[in-house]
Structures are given as C-alpha cells and as structure tokens.
Motif scaffolding. Sequence first.
Motif, PDB file in Angstrom:
ATOM      1  N   GLU A 195       0.823  -1.206   0.000  1.00 26.32           N
ATOM      2  CA  GLU A 195       0.000   0.000   0.000  1.00 26.32           C
ATOM      3  C   GLU A 195       0.862   1.262   0.000  1.00 26.32           C
ATOM      4  O   GLU A 195       0.517   2.264  -0.653  1.00 26.32           O
ATOM      5  N   PRO A 205      -3.951   7.246  -2.640  1.00 24.70           N
ATOM      6  CA  PRO A 205      -4.393   6.835  -3.976  1.00 24.70           C
ATOM      7  C   PRO A 205      -5.251   7.895  -4.620  1.00 24.70           C
ATOM      8  O   PRO A 205      -5.961   8.634  -3.953  1.00 24.70           O
ATOM      9  N   CYS A 219      -5.088   0.617  -7.701  1.00 26.85           N
ATOM     10  CA  CYS A 219      -5.980   1.025  -6.609  1.00 26.85           C
ATOM     11  C   CYS A 219      -7.432   1.113  -7.068  1.00 26.85           C
ATOM     12  O   CYS A 219      -8.351   0.750  -6.319  1.00 26.85           O
TER      13      CYS A 219
END
Length: 584
Positions: A195, A205, A219
């Motif tokens: 992540e 994101p 994402c």
Amino acid sequence: MDGPVCLIENTNEGALQVNQEALNILSSIKQPVVVVAIVGMYRTGKSYLMNRLAGKRTGFSLGSTVQSETKGIWMWCVPHPCRENHTLVLLDTEGLGDVEKGDKRNDTWIFALAVLLSSTLVYNSMGTINNEALMSLHYVTELTEHIKVKSSGEKDEEPSSEYMHFFPSFVWTLRDFTLELELNGRTITADEYLENALKTKAGKPSQTGLRDDPRDCICQFFPTRKCFVFDRPVAKSKLKIIDQLLDTDLDPDFIQQATDFCSYIISHSSEKVIAGGLAVTGSMLGNLAVTYVDAIRSGRIPCLENAVLTLSQIKNSAAVEKSHALYRQLLGERVKLPTATEEELSSAHEGCLKEALQLFMNSSFKDENHVYQNKLMEYVKKDYERKCQEVSETRCTALLQQLWATLDLQSYTRPGGYADYRVQLDSIIQQYRDTLGKGTQAEHILEAFLQEKDDQGTSILTIDRNLTEQEDRLREERARAEMEKQKAEMARREQEATAQRLAEMERAHQEKERLLKEKMERDRIAAQEEHERQVQRNLEEQRARIERELQERERAKQLQIEQLHAILGNHSGGGGGGGDCVLF
C-alpha cells in the motif's frame, strides 16, 4: 486432472484459440469454480507457485534457462481443498515480456484474459516494488483499452468503479525479496509495504479517475489487495532442479512463506462470479473463455456485459432444456395410460409445471423479460397439449374398442344384417359421444376409427346384399316349389277325396248290406222267434188243449169214478150185493 492442459494457445499465425480438450474438461465440471490466475514477467517462478497451490512438486512446466516455458494459458483443475463441491482452477500464463515473442499485443491479451477469467489474480515479480516494477505493470493501465464493461457507449466513458465490481482480487508476490520490511523505523507487513508503494506523491491513492500511472490503476481496479514476499528458496545452482527437491532441501523461511501464501489463496479466494452474483461453474468458465477469445480474434474488445449475456443465454437455454426434461419425465411418471383421465392429467400437469418452474428459477440467470421462461412455458404447453392429445387418443380408442367389442359382427352376416348393424353402430356412436372426459381428440379419433372399421361395414353390406339376393332367389324357388307342392297337394287331396268318396260309398254300400243283413237277420230271428213263439203257442195251446182234454178226461174219469162210487155206494146200501164192478 492428473496434470495441466493448455486452455488458450497461440497459433502459428499468432492468434489465440481455445483448446477443445480443455473445454471438454471444463464442460464436465458442473460445480462452482475458484479461479486463481498468475501473471508476471517470464522466468520469475510463476509455475512453481501454481504447483504448490495444486499440492504437487511437478505439474506446470518449470524452466531454468532464459527461454520461456509456458506458452499461452495453461489450466489445472483440482478439487478445492477447503470448499466442498467446489473446484479449484489454476491458470498459469505465458510470461510477459518474452523477447522471443516480439508481440506486445499478445502479452496484453494474455494479461486481460487472466483478469477476465480469474477470481484471484496473482501478479508475480522479482525483487522489490520500485518504479521499474510498477512500470512493468503497464498492462494494468491498458485494461480499459482491452476490456469493456458495457456493450453500449464508448470505453472511455466507463468509470473505473464499473471495473472494480467485476475484476478479481489482486495478490502481488515478490520473489527473492531481500529488503527488511521496515518503514520509518517501524516494522511493517507485506500488505503495508504494498500500500505504501501504491501511494501517489500526494500521499494517497488517486480518487479523481484513471491515469497512466499503474499505481492509480491498481488502486481503482483492485480494491482487494494482498502482498507476499518470498526469500530465495535455494542457492542459484539448485534452482534448475527445484521441482526435484523436497521441502527439507529448501530454505525454511521460504517454505513458511509459500505455505502462508497457499493457505491465504485457498482460504480467501472466492468463487468466480459474474454480474448478478451468479457463481460460475466449470462449463460456464469454458464458455467465458470462448466468448472472450472469439471477441479478440474478431478484432472486437471483450465485453463483460456481452459475456454475461452470452452466459445467460447458454445457462438459460440449459435451464430451459433441463426444466423441460424434468417436466416431461415427471409427466411421464405421473400420467399412466390408458387409465389417466383429463382431471388426473390436469392435476399432474400443474404439479410437474410447478417443479419444472422451480428448477428453472433455481437454474436460470438474468432472464430479462422472462424470455426463456416464456420459451419453457411454450415447450410445456406443447408437451401438455401433446399429452392431452395422447391421453384423449388413448382414452377414446379404449372406449371405442370397448363399445365395439359389444358387437357380434358374425350375427350381422345375414340378409338384412346391415340395417341392424347400422342401428347398433349408431347406438355405439351415440354412447361414445355421450361419454364425458374424452378430450380434444374425440371426434378425430371417432372419424379415424369409423374409417378403419368402414371395410367391415362394407363387408357386412356386401354379404347382406349377396345373401338377400340369394334369399330372394331361394324364396322364388321356394315359392315355385311351394306352388308345385300345393298343386301336388291339391291333386293328392283330390285323389284322396275321390278315394275317400269311393271308400265312403263302399262303406255305405257295405253298411247298407250290413244293415240289410242285420235287418234280414233280425227279420229272420224275429220270424224264427215268431215261429218259435207260434210253435210255442201252438204247443202251449196243444198242451193246454191236451191238458184240458186230460183235465176233462180226468174230470170225466173222476166223475165216472164218483159215479161209480156213487153207484157202488148205492149198491152196498141197497142190500143186495151184486157182483164186483170193473172199471177201465
């Protein structure tokens, strides 16, 4: 399956095609499938991980040279280790970036097909997640160019949120990972590492839509993400024989990491579903592969909506066929001929239809506007009408045969028999028509039955006519014979009458003679009797005369005697005696 088979292969012309052997295997799998596909650069150990998922050391081909081993997409179907009545389908894809292939479009289609067919997509790469690794995932940024969600509208108009509902979960596996999982002096997990690597420069994101950055695409397209890191399993010199090594020969940390990976994939990978939440079976997966590959081969973009439509058509057609077969089976079991009545048939039809519709509802998918249900109802209606006709035909035929059995056809083979036959036949027809519950084929069966029996009626009519003509001839002959007989009889009677008259005259003559003789006899007898009486009278008169004469003589004699006595008395009384008196 004992081992993998090729599902989608590259032809010599560079086109993709689905392998029929693999389709045959998938078509036999009626269970829901959990599809795990692995993609990544060639020579990164993808096949080894898939063999571990299959619980085998060998299966998918491994290679130790710079040449790619796997071509196209290979498939291995095994029973799911944890989910009952589920099949685990493992898809090993051709390595991306193979310099020998030289066709980047083929790599893109292989990647797109892996995304479209899987419920879990494993992306396998070497080393760490850096900018180079992310740029190698440029295939993700091209997905919207090669996959459409809806058949209508331009692909650029479809928001990323449309894709995320259909795309698989995403697992990134990092091989030969040598870094420590630390960030800002804190130990982190592999998932946190992933992540963090996907964050944009702004620190989060992107939420503004798709861009050319693979980070944003991952994402947006794959909301469910997971990461696993693997140490090098063995020394480089032993990598080429890794499929021959036991787990005890491999690095313990690698074994644990591989075990954790397999455990997660097995327990967390969901069954493959399509729009509407329908679980995909093996046969449906094969149909999806054919649909997508056909679109690619024809130059079109694979469309999720079209694939769902195709699947719904296939599934609903199968549901119609299966439900229709169930209806026919149940109707055949519950309606016994020739005893079934219309009421029994109607009741059985309702029960069979209810079960068939229930099966259809459980088996169908996205039957919009009830197109396939209506098709099923049409089939059922035709079957029901056909069964009604069958029941009607059977019942009517049995009834006609029962009524026909009351006819003694032999009794009508006589003069005048056809008229009696017609009367009895009309009576049978009336009885037949008065009987209830014959169904829709009553008149048709009656007409056919009468037509079938028409020859017998014609035969009776012919016999009737022949016998009538023969009887007429016989009657004429008998009349003539009777007339001759009567003439003969009259002659006989006249002769007899003449003879009788002669006989009577003879008898009269004889009677006259007899009577005459009797009269003469009577007269003779009477004369004789009269003569005898006369003789008797004469004798009696003579006797009487004699008796009178005798009596007179006796009286005379007595008188003489008395006179003598008197004389004698007188003599004796007078004293004198005289001498004796002699009498005669």
